[in-house]
Write an enzyme that holds these catalytic residues in place. Sequence first.
Site, PDB file in Angstrom:
ATOM      1  CG  ASP A 104      17.757  62.074  21.735  1.00  0.00           C
ATOM      2  OD1 ASP A 104      16.944  60.546  20.958  1.00  0.00           O
ATOM      3  OD2 ASP A 104      17.585  61.784  22.881  1.00  0.00           O
ATOM      4  CD  GLU A 195      16.063  51.842  24.684  1.00  0.00           C
ATOM      5  OE1 GLU A 195      14.852  52.168  24.747  1.00  0.00           O
ATOM      6  OE2 GLU A 195      17.080  53.049  23.720  1.00  0.00           O
TER       7      GLU A 195
END
Length: 299
Positions: A104, A195
Site C-alpha cells: 500500500d 487509527e
Amino acid sequence: MAAPKRTVPPKAKAPIKAVRKPAAKKKTTSSATTPFKILRWSLLLLFLSFIVAGIYHYRHGVLYYLGFKSSKRIDVITKDEKKIGDLRIYEIVSRHKDRVFGFDISHYQGSINWDSIERTKGDIPLDFVFIRATAGVDGADTEYKRNWKQSKKAGFIRGAYHYYRPDENSIKQADNFIKTVKLGKGDLPPVLDIEKVSGVQSIDSLKSGLRKWLVKVEGHYGVKPIIYSGESYYTDFLKEEFTEYNLWIANYSFFEEEIRKEWLFWQFTDKGAVKGIDGTVDVNIYNGNLDGLKKLQIQ
C-alpha cells in the site's frame, strides 16, 4: 701451692626468639563480586539461549533468505541484500507462499516508477496495491490520480482507501472520498483507515461517525467497505460493533507470524523495499489465493 685457676662460667646464651613468617594473606571475595559474576554469566547464557532459540525458530526464514535469487520481487523487504535483515519477515514470507502479497502506498512514497516494478517475477509476486486517495473532509493525496492510473496499467489489482480524521464530520469525509474515487469493475472494495481516537468527542460518538461513513460509502458503490486499523485499536474500540466488516489489520509484532483467520488482509511490515519505490513501503498478505482475491473484486 699454686692458687687454683678460676673457672669462668660460660655466658648464658640469649633465648632464641621464634621468627614467624608473615601469614599469607587470604584471598577475600567481595560479597558483591560473586553475585555480579553469577549474574553476568547467567545473562550471557540467557542471551546465547535466545540466539540459538531464535535461529531455530526462524530456521525456515533463514533458509528462505539464503535461497533467494537476484531476481526476487520484494528485495526481500530489506534494501541491503548482504544482510539477513529482519528474520521475522523472511519467516512470514516462507509460511505464506500459498497466499497473495501486495503493498500500500501514499504520497509519502513520492513519485513511483511503475515501469520498474516487475510485478510477477521472482519469489514473491505482487498482485495488489491499496492507494490512499483522501484524508478528512477535504484532504486529497497528491499522488493518488497518477498512482491509480499507473497501477492499473502495470497490471495490479487496485483498491483505494480514505484516512479518517476523528475530529472531522464523517459525512463530509465520505463525500470527499466519493468525489475523488471512481471505483469500477475489477477494483477492490473501498477501505476506511481509522487509527486514532478523537480529542473532542467520546468513543461512542466516534463509532457513530464511522458507521455513517461506512453506510454512505456502501450505498454509493454498492459494496461493503473494508476496515483498516491496528490490531490493538480495533480490539479496544471497534471489535464489538463492526463485526460485519472485513478487516485489514496492521500488526508488526515480533511474535505474530501467521495471518489469523479473521483477517482478510494483514499488513505485517512497514519496512518493505520494492524496486521502483524510494524508501520503505508497507507489505500485506491477502488471506487466500489469487482466485479468492479476484472474487473480492467489484463485479
